[in-house]
Scaffold this active site. Structure first.
Site, PDB file in Angstrom:
ATOM      1  N   PRO A 269       0.790  -1.229   0.000  1.00  0.00           N
ATOM      2  CA  PRO A 269       0.000   0.000   0.000  1.00  0.00           C
ATOM      3  C   PRO A 269       0.825   1.284   0.000  1.00  0.00           C
ATOM      4  CG  PRO A 269      -0.011  -1.011   2.181  1.00  0.00           C
ATOM      5  CD  PRO A 269       0.770  -1.931   1.300  1.00  0.00           C
ATOM      6  N   CYS A 270       2.145   1.246   0.227  1.00  0.00           N
ATOM      7  CA  CYS A 270       2.920   2.497   0.345  1.00  0.00           C
ATOM      8  C   CYS A 270       3.945   2.712  -0.765  1.00  0.00           C
ATOM      9  CB  CYS A 270       3.633   2.536   1.699  1.00  0.00           C
ATOM     10  SG  CYS A 270       2.492   2.675   3.084  1.00  0.00           S
ATOM     11  N   PHE A 271       4.891   1.785  -0.926  1.00  0.00           N
ATOM     12  CA  PHE A 271       6.022   2.023  -1.826  1.00  0.00           C
ATOM     13  C   PHE A 271       5.610   2.471  -3.232  1.00  0.00           C
ATOM     14  CE2 PHE A 271       9.467  -0.728   0.445  1.00  0.00           C
ATOM     15  CZ  PHE A 271       9.697   0.322   1.306  1.00  0.00           C
ATOM     16  N   ARG A 273       2.889   3.718  -4.509  1.00  0.00           N
ATOM     17  CA  ARG A 273       2.129   4.969  -4.645  1.00  0.00           C
ATOM     18  C   ARG A 273       2.929   6.181  -4.175  1.00  0.00           C
ATOM     19  NH1 ARG A 273      -2.226   7.027  -1.262  1.00  0.00           N
ATOM     20  NH2 ARG A 273      -1.599   6.937   0.915  1.00  0.00           N
ATOM     21  N   ASP A 274       3.818   5.996  -3.203  1.00  0.00           N
ATOM     22  CA  ASP A 274       4.618   7.131  -2.734  1.00  0.00           C
ATOM     23  C   ASP A 274       5.551   7.616  -3.840  1.00  0.00           C
ATOM     24  OD1 ASP A 274       3.307   6.784  -0.385  1.00  0.00           O
ATOM     25  OD2 ASP A 274       5.066   6.413   0.860  1.00  0.00           O
TER      26      ASP A 274
END
Ligand code: NAD
Length: 458
Positions: A269-271, A273-274
């Site tokens: 969920p993070c890498f 999209r960041d």
């Protein structure tokens, strides 16, 4: 010293923060718009799925209560952490829609407060969101002034799903974006009571902290892609072994060994999209962030590239098993999972695909329906597979025996993305073992390399 805090948004991050803060002696009021989350916390249970959270909250329930009312929380605490979703929008930016709604409710509550309160945003946002998107909402609905009547900080967390409790209580450092000295000091007084490891604080402007958060995650994705590129190279060098190369360059203090194990693409969920969001803001501001664009595309095409690479081992119509569908071991999350993308790419090239994951079966089933079957046991998944792809270094796969792969078959190809399977499988005469990141055909590699120096290609 602040002892009463609230946590607004009781999801994977906020729910865990509530449990951790209570475990460190704070009185915690949790707020969510979901009655289910509020009820769970009030009953001493985890409001979101995270390893060890049920136990942590159960043990500390005398210091936690939960409510649907933002006003209740703001009036009964001195500092609030806001951890609501900031989903990516169609441009790749982070939407602050949920945060705006939360800040409106907080603003209305601040209007009724007669003492100073510090609002701390922990959700991931783009530079400028806090000061130019959310602060005006707080001031409008409270009728008060930031820096005088209330404080404001941006304090993102660097946690990984599955180890959120450990990561939250033992951060490498605290990233503190502060509106002013007083806001930052209030947050630091809380953080210093939370950390089990005396983590230092880096205090800075809100915008620098907003940038630092996504810059750090994006940098790690570059490192992962670099390791994946090295793995691809090592397969083409006689005797090439990505672990040998990574162990060596990881000794250099400028580089370090973590996140340098070539294997498979990053997800979760993070890498992803960041990195996309950093590119978005860069482009918007006219900065040259093509590096991030190339990295994102390199990572997104890793699964189709593997299908091409594995073609010599795959016959059209044959059955392939994919062990590992979540984006990492011990997780039920399949968001942006390279394993899921691999299943789709394999199915798209005419193969019969069976997947297995110890925790992510339900989620994977929904994502793969009409493309691949998700087995409820490893045995069923492996039964007919001529080729098995082990895409996550899960202990359940490391414990497999040669017979589990072979069954009644004459032979089976086993592709080990993380080189984690035991010697018994690597050496078995009925198993063609293919480790990603290692050269398995020295003769061809020698020929290709030799050609470069023999005059033919010079
Ligand atoms: N999960 C992670 O690994 C992780 C890591 C670092 C940062 N983050 C960031 O933290 C933020 C939260 O992530 P998450 O994974 O915990 O999300 P989540 O979806 O698991 O939880 C968010 C919670 O907020 C609640 N909520 C929504 N609007 C609300 C409102 N107005 N008032 C009160 N509650 C509200 C939702 O009901 C939900 O329970 C995001 O910005 C995310 O990018 C997450």
């Amino acid at each position: 010293m602040i002892k009463n805090v609230s946590v607004i948004g009781l999801g994977k991050l906020g729910g865990t923060m509530a449990g951790c803060l209570a475990s460190r002696g704070f009185n915690v009021v949790g707020v969510d718009v979901s009655q289910k989350a509020v009820d769970a916390l009030n009953a001493g249970r985890a409001p979101a799925q995270e390893t060890g959270l049920d136990e942590l909250i159960g043990k500390n329930k005398q210091r936690i209560r939960s409510t649907l009312s933002h006003e209740d929380a703001i009036l009964n605490s001195d500092l609030s952490f806001v951890s609501v979703p900031t989903p990516s929008d169609e441009r790749g930016a982070f939407s602050i829609q949920y945060a705006a709604y939360a800040f409106e409710a907080i603003g209305k509550a601040l209007a009724k407060r007669d003492s100073y309160h510090t609002v701390v945003l922990t959700s991931t946002v783009l530079p400028g969101s806090t000061r130019y998107g959310l602060l005006p909402i707080l001031e409008k609905f409270s009728g008060k002034t930031c820096g005088k009547d209330f404080g404001l900080c941006y304090n993102p967390e660097f946690i990984a799903l599955g180890t959120v409790i450990r990561d939250y209580l033992n951060p490498d450092f605290y990233l503190v974006g502060e509106f002013d000295e007083r806001s930052g000091a209030a947050l630091e007084s809380v953080n210093s009571q939370v950390a089990l490891n005396k983590a230092p604080s880096k205090r800075m402007s809100i915008e620098n902290a907003e940038l630092a958060k996504i810059a750090l995650n994006s940098y790690v994705t570059l490192k992962i892609s670099y390791a994946n590129m090295l793995a691809d190279l090592c397969e083409r060098i006689p005797g090439g072994d990505v672990d040998v190369v990574s162990d060596a360059i990881g000794m250099d203090k400028r580089i370090g060994r973590r996140y340098l194990t070539g294997g498979f693409g990053y997800g979760g969920p993070c890498f992803p999209r960041d990195s996309v969001a950093l590119n978005f803001i860069g482009k918007h501001l006219g900065a040259s962030t093509q590096l991030l664009e190339v990295n994102d595309s390199y990572n997104r095409t890793i699964s189709p590239r593997f299908v091409e690479k594995l073609k010599p081992y795959l016959r059209k119509g044959s059955t392939v098993a994919v062990l590992g569908l979540a984006y990492k071991p011990l997780s039920h999350v399949i968001e942006e999972s390279a394993g899921i993308y691999l299943c789709l790419a394999l199915a798209g090239s005419g193969l019969r695909v069976l997947g297995y994951d110890p925790l992510a079966a339900d989620e994977a089933h929904r994502a793969l329906q009409f493309h691949a079957l998700v087995s409820d046991s490893i045995a069923t998944c492996l039964q007919d597979a001529e080729c098995v792809l082990v895409t996550t270094p899960d202990d359940a796969y490391k414990a497999l025996k040669p017979e589990d792969f072979i069954g009644n078959k004459q032979s089976v190809t086993v592709v080990d993305f993380w080189r984690c399977l035991p010697e018994s499988i690597r050496q078995h005469p009925k198993i063609l073992y293919v480790p990603i990141g290692r050269c398995i055909d020295d003769a061809t590699a020698v020929k290709k390399l030799e050609g470069l120096w023999s005059g033919d290609e010079m």
